[in-house]
Design a protein around this motif. Sequence first.
Motif, PDB file in Angstrom:
ATOM      1  N   LEU A  60     -15.483 -13.010  11.650  1.00  0.00           N
ATOM      2  CA  LEU A  60     -14.821 -12.977  10.327  1.00  0.00           C
ATOM      3  C   LEU A  60     -14.463 -14.409   9.856  1.00  0.00           C
ATOM      4  CD1 LEU A  60     -13.254 -11.446   7.926  1.00  0.00           C
ATOM      5  CD2 LEU A  60     -11.119 -11.219   9.181  1.00  0.00           C
ATOM      6  N   PHE A  61     -14.684 -14.619   8.780  1.00  0.00           N
ATOM      7  CA  PHE A  61     -14.258 -15.908   8.127  1.00  0.00           C
ATOM      8  C   PHE A  61     -13.482 -15.811   6.884  1.00  0.00           C
ATOM      9  CE2 PHE A  61     -17.976 -17.295  10.347  1.00  0.00           C
ATOM     10  CZ  PHE A  61     -17.847 -18.605  10.224  1.00  0.00           C
ATOM     11  N   ILE A  62     -12.345 -16.134   7.049  1.00  0.00           N
ATOM     12  CA  ILE A  62     -11.185 -15.914   6.005  1.00  0.00           C
ATOM     13  C   ILE A  62     -11.076 -17.416   5.360  1.00  0.00           C
ATOM     14  CG2 ILE A  62      -8.951 -15.523   5.478  1.00  0.00           C
ATOM     15  CD1 ILE A  62      -8.491 -14.078   7.978  1.00  0.00           C
ATOM     16  N   CYS A  63     -11.549 -17.508   3.905  1.00  0.00           N
ATOM     17  CA  CYS A  63     -11.919 -18.663   3.114  1.00  0.00           C
ATOM     18  C   CYS A  63     -11.013 -18.684   1.859  1.00  0.00           C
ATOM     19  CB  CYS A  63     -13.405 -18.699   2.839  1.00  0.00           C
ATOM     20  SG  CYS A  63     -14.571 -18.531   4.113  1.00  0.00           S
ATOM     21  N   GLY A  64     -10.736 -19.944   1.485  1.00  0.00           N
ATOM     22  CA  GLY A  64     -10.080 -20.192   0.434  1.00  0.00           C
ATOM     23  C   GLY A  64     -11.084 -20.687  -0.857  1.00  0.00           C
ATOM     24  N   LEU A  82     -25.719 -13.436  13.486  1.00  0.00           N
ATOM     25  CA  LEU A  82     -24.711 -12.570  13.744  1.00  0.00           C
ATOM     26  C   LEU A  82     -24.073 -11.627  12.653  1.00  0.00           C
ATOM     27  CD1 LEU A  82     -22.664 -15.196  15.916  1.00  0.00           C
ATOM     28  CD2 LEU A  82     -24.345 -13.406  16.809  1.00  0.00           C
ATOM     29  N   ASP A  83     -23.102 -10.853  13.234  1.00  0.00           N
ATOM     30  CA  ASP A  83     -22.282  -9.769  12.111  1.00  0.00           C
ATOM     31  C   ASP A  83     -21.441 -10.681  11.572  1.00  0.00           C
ATOM     32  OD1 ASP A  83     -21.314  -8.111  10.959  1.00  0.00           O
ATOM     33  OD2 ASP A  83     -21.031  -6.402  12.381  1.00  0.00           O
ATOM     34  N   ILE A  84     -21.518 -11.060  10.263  1.00  0.00           N
ATOM     35  CA  ILE A  84     -20.823 -11.968   9.741  1.00  0.00           C
ATOM     36  C   ILE A  84     -19.821 -11.514   8.415  1.00  0.00           C
ATOM     37  CG2 ILE A  84     -20.187 -14.233   8.470  1.00  0.00           C
ATOM     38  CD1 ILE A  84     -21.065 -14.593  11.273  1.00  0.00           C
ATOM     39  N   SER A  85     -18.607 -11.301   8.596  1.00  0.00           N
ATOM     40  CA  SER A  85     -17.917 -11.073   7.295  1.00  0.00           C
ATOM     41  C   SER A  85     -17.217 -12.192   6.720  1.00  0.00           C
ATOM     42  CB  SER A  85     -16.754  -9.971   7.709  1.00  0.00           C
ATOM     43  OG  SER A  85     -17.841  -8.612   7.753  1.00  0.00           O
ATOM     44  N   VAL A  86     -17.148 -12.401   5.123  1.00  0.00           N
ATOM     45  CA  VAL A  86     -16.248 -13.409   4.820  1.00  0.00           C
ATOM     46  C   VAL A  86     -15.401 -12.879   3.809  1.00  0.00           C
ATOM     47  CG1 VAL A  86     -16.685 -15.362   3.175  1.00  0.00           C
ATOM     48  CG2 VAL A  86     -18.281 -15.007   4.875  1.00  0.00           C
ATOM     49  N   ALA A  87     -14.127 -13.178   4.241  1.00  0.00           N
ATOM     50  CA  ALA A  87     -13.033 -12.697   2.982  1.00  0.00           C
ATOM     51  C   ALA A  87     -12.706 -13.873   2.087  1.00  0.00           C
ATOM     52  CB  ALA A  87     -11.830 -12.179   3.861  1.00  0.00           C
ATOM     53  N   LEU A  88     -13.229 -13.810   1.051  1.00  0.00           N
ATOM     54  CA  LEU A  88     -12.751 -14.800  -0.124  1.00  0.00           C
ATOM     55  C   LEU A  88     -11.562 -14.300  -0.710  1.00  0.00           C
ATOM     56  CD1 LEU A  88     -13.648 -17.387  -1.659  1.00  0.00           C
ATOM     57  CD2 LEU A  88     -14.798 -15.849  -3.138  1.00  0.00           C
ATOM     58  N   LEU A  89     -10.517 -15.141  -0.610  1.00  0.00           N
ATOM     59  CA  LEU A  89      -9.033 -15.065  -1.139  1.00  0.00           C
ATOM     60  C   LEU A  89      -8.920 -15.250  -2.567  1.00  0.00           C
ATOM     61  CD1 LEU A  89      -6.851 -16.168   2.011  1.00  0.00           C
ATOM     62  CD2 LEU A  89      -8.180 -13.655   1.498  1.00  0.00           C
ATOM     63  N   VAL A 113     -25.039 -10.953   5.432  1.00  0.00           N
ATOM     64  CA  VAL A 113     -23.310 -11.509   5.385  1.00  0.00           C
ATOM     65  C   VAL A 113     -22.682 -10.642   4.482  1.00  0.00           C
ATOM     66  CG1 VAL A 113     -21.854 -13.403   4.802  1.00  0.00           C
ATOM     67  CG2 VAL A 113     -24.191 -13.886   5.990  1.00  0.00           C
ATOM     68  N   LYS A 114     -21.565 -10.072   4.937  1.00  0.00           N
ATOM     69  CA  LYS A 114     -20.742  -9.340   4.099  1.00  0.00           C
ATOM     70  C   LYS A 114     -19.667 -10.154   3.362  1.00  0.00           C
ATOM     71  CE  LYS A 114     -17.610  -5.148   4.572  1.00  0.00           C
ATOM     72  NZ  LYS A 114     -17.120  -4.326   5.461  1.00  0.00           N
ATOM     73  N   ILE A 115     -19.883 -10.291   2.112  1.00  0.00           N
ATOM     74  CA  ILE A 115     -18.752 -10.917   1.297  1.00  0.00           C
ATOM     75  C   ILE A 115     -17.793 -10.138   0.453  1.00  0.00           C
ATOM     76  CG2 ILE A 115     -18.378 -12.844  -0.418  1.00  0.00           C
ATOM     77  CD1 ILE A 115     -21.060 -13.858   0.379  1.00  0.00           C
ATOM     78  N   GLU A 116     -16.496 -10.239   0.754  1.00  0.00           N
ATOM     79  CA  GLU A 116     -15.566  -9.461   0.045  1.00  0.00           C
ATOM     80  C   GLU A 116     -14.783 -10.556  -0.736  1.00  0.00           C
ATOM     81  OE1 GLU A 116     -12.987  -6.083  -1.007  1.00  0.00           O
ATOM     82  OE2 GLU A 116     -15.044  -6.298  -0.097  1.00  0.00           O
ATOM     83  N   GLU A 117     -15.255 -10.416  -2.259  1.00  0.00           N
ATOM     84  CA  GLU A 117     -14.306 -11.222  -3.175  1.00  0.00           C
ATOM     85  C   GLU A 117     -13.060 -10.873  -3.426  1.00  0.00           C
ATOM     86  OE1 GLU A 117     -15.208 -12.720  -7.862  1.00  0.00           O
ATOM     87  OE2 GLU A 117     -16.778 -11.509  -6.593  1.00  0.00           O
ATOM     88  N   SER A 126      -8.629  -4.459   8.407  1.00  0.00           N
ATOM     89  CA  SER A 126      -9.759  -3.733   8.775  1.00  0.00           C
ATOM     90  C   SER A 126     -10.916  -4.435   9.497  1.00  0.00           C
ATOM     91  CB  SER A 126     -10.430  -2.688   7.809  1.00  0.00           C
ATOM     92  OG  SER A 126     -11.427  -2.180   7.908  1.00  0.00           O
ATOM     93  N   GLU A 127     -11.178  -5.439   8.979  1.00  0.00           N
ATOM     94  CA  GLU A 127     -11.973  -6.342   9.555  1.00  0.00           C
ATOM     95  C   GLU A 127     -11.831  -6.858  10.917  1.00  0.00           C
ATOM     96  OE1 GLU A 127     -15.550  -7.056   8.481  1.00  0.00           O
ATOM     97  OE2 GLU A 127     -14.983  -5.340   7.442  1.00  0.00           O
TER      98      GLU A 127
END
Length: 512
Positions: A60-64, A82-89, A113-117, A126-127
């Motif tokens: 999980l990448f938590i990104c600004g 890999l299984d990558i999720s990106v939480a864009l804050l 890549v799963k990206i949550e804007e 959850s992630e």
Amino acid sequence: MQNLKGFVSYTSREISPDESHAIDLNASALGISDTQLMESAGMAVASFIRSKFPDAKKLLFICGSGNNGGDGFVAARHLSGLDISVALLSKKEHIKQGPAASNFSALSRIGSVKIEEDADYDFVASELKKCDVVVDAVFGTGFSGVIPKDIMRILEIASSSKAKRIAIDVPSGFSGEATQGKTFTADYTITFHKPKAGLIRFKAAGEVVVAEIGIPLEAELLTGPGDLFLASPKRSRFADKNANGRLILIGGSDIYIGAVVAAAIAALRTGAGYAITYVPRHQAEAARRLSTNAVIKPMKGMHLSDGDLPVLESEFQKADAIAIGMGLGTESESLDAAAKIIEYASSIGKPVVVDADAIAAIRHAKLKNPNLVIATPHDREFFKLTGIQLPKESSTNLDKRIEAAISESKRTRINILLKGHNTVIAGGGRLKINIASSSVLGKMGTGDVLSGIIGAYAAMGAEPFRAAAAGAYLHMRAGELLAMEKGYHILASDIIEQIPRIAKEFDRTAGD
């Protein structure tokens, strides 16, 4: 250009957030773009994760929305197998334009890549239940203040996760030795080029790993736009002339009345709020006719002498910096008085730029705070100061000139700006080299302008070494622009008029 590896010890072992930004600016001036640096940074993070956690499957990448987030986007792209999720804050529209935005765009095209804007606490929580590694790419070295509460909640749950925790460059919320409030807590911090000041001793950073990202030594040793950034103050929008730097200039003689006036106008163009200029009494009216911008005050006599000291010493109490020597002449009375001025100014904590004939007076001054003195000799003046005959400048002997400047700075503990085609600045165990592309500045009056520029930066609050480095670069850059426009057919006054064109890029407004 000679190999500068022998001078690496004159660069900092740790760098502040501002110094990190300055190095990036200088690297850009050398042709290494922000895009290249971001790509290298993200690749370094991805490489570390692969080697350190070869069995990790879910990340999980938590990104600004800034460049720290951009580093995260690149790392996520390189790990996209890999299984990558990106939480864009934030919303994607708020991502900083430039390489961060372009790297987000590239990442968003990778279907795996799963990206949550505009990701929230619930998504991240959850992630985190499923991931092996969580990466903090929210706030980088440009952060200051306190993390917003909603983002802090996300970082707190990530910090308490059982996943391995990695911070990119610095843990979010870290802003140097004076970090306030909570930050992300990492197991590892992958920092770039050099450790940030205080990071290694910061427990929340975990183990600090320094990754090389292609920033050359020249980005630290050569002057560049980053030096202007470091020397340029943040100004309140309510600031008046008294708050913008008060510089006292002392010089002039029968022959060289224009020298000190040129320095004063250069100081004002650089941004100083006041340039109070003392000249011989019989030259005061002529100096006023040369410019209506500087405040011209007369000395007591035909040249500087001890009789001027009481007035000047009183004036120094209100000053932010002093510049002395431009066109001063070689009268023994003047040089004796100059030595006392340099000594007194240093003793009360005022930076002093010492130019031209006044340089020889440094030998007779008992300096309480020598680190506040900036001497700006050319070769002949360096000989008068040190007794050392420098080798004539060429493409092969720069190292000898560097070593001479360093040696004299160590001996006297003052800042030496050794003028030449390639100008050397040495002071306090630091080194900068200003590389010129032409000899356009080899003309009378240009050195006086340089002293005014340096004096302005010192008056505006830059510490002396930084003021000297910024002044040398601004002066040289103005010459380069003029060379393209006018060739060798320039005047010293032309340099003054180029100053705003370069310096305005670094104008910054402080918060109220």
